[in-house]
Scaffold this motif. Structure first.
Motif, PDB file in Angstrom:
ATOM      1  N   LYS A 107      93.143  68.497  51.395  1.00 37.94           N
ATOM      2  CA  LYS A 107      94.405  68.925  50.432  1.00 37.94           C
ATOM      3  C   LYS A 107      95.709  68.186  51.386  1.00 37.94           C
ATOM      4  O   LYS A 107      96.646  68.290  51.269  1.00 37.94           O
ATOM      5  N   ALA A 108      95.264  67.057  52.044  1.00 35.75           N
ATOM      6  CA  ALA A 108      96.387  66.135  52.805  1.00 35.75           C
ATOM      7  C   ALA A 108      97.188  65.489  51.577  1.00 35.75           C
ATOM      8  O   ALA A 108      96.656  65.133  50.516  1.00 35.75           O
ATOM      9  N   SER A 109      98.430  65.711  51.880  1.00 36.51           N
ATOM     10  CA  SER A 109      99.513  64.698  51.090  1.00 36.51           C
ATOM     11  C   SER A 109      99.314  63.557  51.152  1.00 36.51           C
ATOM     12  O   SER A 109      98.791  62.867  52.205  1.00 36.51           O
ATOM     13  N   PRO A 110      99.945  62.792  50.262  1.00 38.47           N
ATOM     14  CA  PRO A 110      99.759  61.144  50.687  1.00 38.47           C
ATOM     15  C   PRO A 110     100.542  60.581  51.916  1.00 38.47           C
ATOM     16  O   PRO A 110      99.709  59.755  52.491  1.00 38.47           O
ATOM     17  N   ARG A 111     101.466  61.242  52.228  1.00 35.14           N
ATOM     18  CA  ARG A 111     102.245  60.837  53.525  1.00 35.14           C
ATOM     19  C   ARG A 111     100.975  61.226  54.700  1.00 35.14           C
ATOM     20  O   ARG A 111     101.216  60.543  55.740  1.00 35.14           O
ATOM     21  N   GLU A 112     100.313  62.265  54.716  1.00 28.60           N
ATOM     22  CA  GLU A 112      99.533  62.618  55.776  1.00 28.60           C
ATOM     23  C   GLU A 112      98.285  61.682  55.491  1.00 28.60           C
ATOM     24  O   GLU A 112      97.970  61.429  56.908  1.00 28.60           O
ATOM     25  N   VAL A 113      97.856  61.222  54.685  1.00 29.88           N
ATOM     26  CA  VAL A 113      96.575  60.395  54.682  1.00 29.88           C
ATOM     27  C   VAL A 113      97.245  59.223  55.316  1.00 29.88           C
ATOM     28  O   VAL A 113      96.580  58.560  56.093  1.00 29.88           O
ATOM     29  N   ALA A 114      98.459  58.522  54.627  1.00 27.51           N
ATOM     30  CA  ALA A 114      99.147  57.524  55.447  1.00 27.51           C
ATOM     31  C   ALA A 114      99.001  57.441  56.888  1.00 27.51           C
ATOM     32  O   ALA A 114      99.057  56.692  57.717  1.00 27.51           O
ATOM     33  N   ALA A 115      99.390  58.944  57.514  1.00 28.31           N
ATOM     34  CA  ALA A 115      99.543  58.927  58.871  1.00 28.31           C
ATOM     35  C   ALA A 115      98.010  59.012  59.567  1.00 28.31           C
ATOM     36  O   ALA A 115      97.938  58.211  60.454  1.00 28.31           O
ATOM     37  N   VAL A 116      97.027  59.418  58.710  1.00 32.22           N
ATOM     38  CA  VAL A 116      95.609  59.146  59.441  1.00 32.22           C
ATOM     39  C   VAL A 116      95.370  57.911  59.557  1.00 32.22           C
ATOM     40  O   VAL A 116      95.005  57.205  60.548  1.00 32.22           O
ATOM     41  N   LEU A 117      95.847  57.020  58.374  1.00 29.76           N
ATOM     42  CA  LEU A 117      95.608  55.527  58.487  1.00 29.76           C
ATOM     43  C   LEU A 117      96.287  54.811  59.644  1.00 29.76           C
ATOM     44  O   LEU A 117      95.686  53.975  60.257  1.00 29.76           O
ATOM     45  N   LEU A 118      97.659  55.301  59.754  1.00 33.84           N
ATOM     46  CA  LEU A 118      98.404  54.589  60.637  1.00 33.84           C
ATOM     47  C   LEU A 118      97.903  54.846  62.245  1.00 33.84           C
ATOM     48  O   LEU A 118      97.684  54.029  63.030  1.00 33.84           O
ATOM     49  N   ALA A 150      91.772  59.620  47.699  1.00 35.65           N
ATOM     50  CA  ALA A 150      93.211  59.898  48.187  1.00 35.65           C
ATOM     51  C   ALA A 150      93.968  60.408  47.107  1.00 35.65           C
ATOM     52  O   ALA A 150      93.696  59.870  45.797  1.00 35.65           O
ATOM     53  N   PRO A 151      95.017  61.435  47.090  1.00 38.17           N
ATOM     54  CA  PRO A 151      95.959  61.714  46.183  1.00 38.17           C
ATOM     55  C   PRO A 151      96.836  60.530  45.633  1.00 38.17           C
ATOM     56  O   PRO A 151      97.047  59.626  46.424  1.00 38.17           O
ATOM     57  N   GLU A 152      97.104  60.813  44.581  1.00 42.91           N
ATOM     58  CA  GLU A 152      98.174  59.800  43.931  1.00 42.91           C
ATOM     59  C   GLU A 152      99.098  59.655  44.695  1.00 42.91           C
ATOM     60  O   GLU A 152      99.879  60.687  45.229  1.00 42.91           O
ATOM     61  N   GLY A 153      99.591  58.308  44.826  1.00 41.95           N
ATOM     62  CA  GLY A 153     100.889  57.897  45.671  1.00 41.95           C
ATOM     63  C   GLY A 153     100.467  57.410  47.169  1.00 41.95           C
ATOM     64  O   GLY A 153     101.320  57.179  47.661  1.00 41.95           O
ATOM     65  N   THR A 154      99.309  57.685  47.334  1.00 43.50           N
ATOM     66  CA  THR A 154      98.794  57.333  48.763  1.00 43.50           C
ATOM     67  C   THR A 154      99.167  55.928  49.084  1.00 43.50           C
ATOM     68  O   THR A 154      99.426  55.541  50.219  1.00 43.50           O
ATOM     69  N   GLU A 155      98.526  55.064  48.136  1.00 43.12           N
ATOM     70  CA  GLU A 155      98.715  53.518  48.288  1.00 43.12           C
ATOM     71  C   GLU A 155     100.431  53.146  48.532  1.00 43.12           C
ATOM     72  O   GLU A 155     100.216  52.150  49.478  1.00 43.12           O
ATOM     73  N   ALA A 156     100.950  53.473  47.921  1.00 47.34           N
ATOM     74  CA  ALA A 156     102.456  53.204  48.000  1.00 47.34           C
ATOM     75  C   ALA A 156     103.014  53.591  49.349  1.00 47.34           C
ATOM     76  O   ALA A 156     103.484  53.053  50.150  1.00 47.34           O
ATOM     77  N   GLU A 157     102.631  54.892  49.724  1.00 44.27           N
ATOM     78  CA  GLU A 157     102.931  55.665  50.993  1.00 44.27           C
ATOM     79  C   GLU A 157     102.497  54.448  52.326  1.00 44.27           C
ATOM     80  O   GLU A 157     103.059  54.304  53.133  1.00 44.27           O
ATOM     81  N   TRP A 158     101.322  53.993  52.191  1.00 50.53           N
ATOM     82  CA  TRP A 158     100.314  53.383  53.041  1.00 50.53           C
ATOM     83  C   TRP A 158     101.111  52.096  53.230  1.00 50.53           C
ATOM     84  O   TRP A 158     101.198  51.458  54.234  1.00 50.53           O
TER      85      TRP A 158
END
Ligand code: BES
Ligand code: MN
Ligand code: ZN
Length: 486
Positions: A107-118, A150-158
């Motif tokens: 259920k992670a949001s785009p921002r949270e997925v980007a945080a995992v990648l960071l 990944a949820p929609e918007g993750t790539e831009a956030e990343w």
């Protein structure tokens, strides 16, 4: 670390990771994983990791559960970062080359997925340039993360977060390099190469120009070194044309022997990272340009080497700063403030900033006060101090405020010049800040960040291995994002 996005898992993955976002384990796990995790007391707490091997369609897959759940005191986003960092720490040299991050039931949001990648990116950084004899099992193996579902918007956030990661990595590189490799000229050249095509404008003042400008304090520090000083300016104009810039000024002492007031031999090698303020400024500029920040930001790095020599300045020498104020140099090891005062005077004259923030590994006393958990914050503006402290909290590059007051200021009065460069032993970090404040123009909101304890770590942390931390980049990036960009 390469990051790619996919709809479905690779056909025969060797290593798959899933996030556990609450203290409840996912119900769809194979029973051996479930029971194994429980038996190992894995509860999904941020940074926890459990790994097992599961059979699926005739092949065996290595399955990792990364905790991103509650951890007292941390924000939700920080917890996701810790999950990514834990995966990197575990698999960096594991022999695995690709990690598939399976988000299909997350259920992670785009921002949270980007945080995992960071977290993954930052924790997997190492500087192996001079390690020619690494054994196979010590070498980095993990080179790619495939993000699945990944949820929609993750790539831009990343994309934005990846620019920040690149900035942090650049700062770490500058800080980790030894002083025979990174000195004023080569610091400038490393930046010129790295910033090519980034859209920033770079300019450099050389020694003659600084002499003409009257930078007697900075040049006094440099005069004992065979390496010529440089003033590096990195300009990013992403904001409204004509809007006053924010200026960051970094202490870039590429090696600090102490000069004639020479330091003891034990631990002196640490002083290769006395350019950590300048390194943070350079890395932050790379991050801001990389994510095309909508702000006008200028980075100024005062680059010198502090060496003892027949031509070095002596304790007791009086130098005239660019501001016209004179300084009695009581201790040649209090050189950072001598570099910064001229850099700050010049930056204010040249760019008329509304806000000026300096970053410096300025005093050992700051480490005595705060250890390695917070940088020290000093400011002539409560509003600016609050904005910086908030950015510190949000970014993880934490700050703690200290006072400024006339009672401290008078401790650096000199009987022969306008001021001396050191006060008494007590309140050493505050008197250093008072010294700098004497070079702040009327109407400029200014803060000084003493980051002596923050740029280098003796042991691994959440998102760094031991060594250069990259402190300051995320602080500046968050500060600009939250309080300068509209
Ligand atoms: N770069 C040092 C401060 C420092 C020391 C940073 C140790 C990180 C670890 C700075 O130039 C310095 O030498 N400061 C002196 C000031 C003193 C002479 C008033 C110090 O802190 O001892
Ligand atoms: Mn020093
Ligand atoms: Zn120093």
């Amino acid at each position: 670390m390469k990051v790619t996005f996919a709809q479905a898992l690779p056909s025969s993955p060797r290593l798959v990771a899933r996030l556990v976002e609450t203290d409840k384990l996912p119900a769809d796990l194979p029973v051996a994983m479930l029971q194994g995790a429980e038996a190992s007391r894995f509860s999904g707490k941020a940074g926890q990791l459990f790994e097992g091997f599961v059979e699926s369609g005739g092949t065996v897959v290595r399955l990792a559960l990364a905790g991103a759940g509650k951890d007292n005191g941390s924000s939700r986003v920080t917890n996701f970062e810790k999950a990514g960092a834990a995966l990197a720490a575990r698999y960096l040299t594991s022999g695995e080359t690709v990690l598939a991050l399976d988000l299909t039931s997350s259920k992670a949001s785009p921002r949270e997925v980007a945080a995992v990648l960071l977290g993954l990116r930052l924790r997997s950084w190492r500087w192996d340039a001079y390690r020619t004899k690494l054994k196979e099992e010590q070498k980095k193996s993990l080179g790619e993360v495939v993000v699945v579902g990944a949820p929609e918007g993750t790539e831009a956030e990343w994309q934005a977060e990846a620019a920040v990661a690149t900035g942090v990595e650049f700062t770490r590189e500058l800080v980790a390099e030894p002083a025979n490799v990174i000195y004023p000229q080569s610091f400038v050249e490393r930046c010129q190469a790295r910033f090519a095509g980034s859209g920033v404008e770079i300019s450099v003042l050389d020694e003659d120009e600084m002499r003409q400008l009257g930078m007697g304090a900075l040049l006094g520090v440099a005069q004992g070194s065979a390496r010529a000083p440089k003033m590096l300016v990195i300009k990013w104009q992403g904001g409204k044309a004509g809007a006053k810039p924010v200026v960051f000024v970094g202490k870039g002492v590429t090696f600090d022997t102490g000069g004639i007031s020479i330091k003891p031999a034990a631990g002196m090698e640490d002083m290769k990272w006395d350019m950590g303020g300048a390194g943070a400024v350079a890395g932050a500029m790379l991050a801001l340009a990389g994510r095309k920040a909508k702000a006008n930001v200028i980075g100024v790095c005062g680059l010198v080497e502090n060496m003892p020599d027949g031509n070095a300045q002596r304790p007791g020498d009086v130098v005239t700063t660019m501001s016209g104020q004179t300084v009695e140099v009581i201790n040649t090891d209090a050189e950072g403030r001598l570099v910064l005062c001229d850099a700050m005077t010049w930056a204010q004259k040249e760019f008329s900033p509304k806000t000026m923030v300096d970053l410096a590994t300025l005093t050992g006393a700051m480490m005595i006060a705060l250890g390695v958990e917070h940088g020290g914050l000093f400011s002539n503006s409560d509003a600016l101090a609050d904005r910086l402290a908030a950015a510190g909290k949000a970014s993880g590059d934490k700050l703690w405020r200290f006072p400024l007051a006339p009672e401290y200021d008078k401790l650096i009065d000199s009987p022969i010049a306008d001021m001396k460069n050191v006060g008494p032993r007590l309140a050493g970090s505050i008197t250093a800040a008072q010294f700098l404040q004497r070079y702040v123009d009327e109407g400029v909101e200014w803060a000084h960040l003493d980051i002596a304890g923050m740029v280098w770590a003796d042991k691994p942390g959440a998102t760094w291995d031991k060594g250069a931390t990259g402190y300051g980049v995320r602080l500046i990036d968050t500060f600009v994002r939250d309080t300068v960009e509209g």
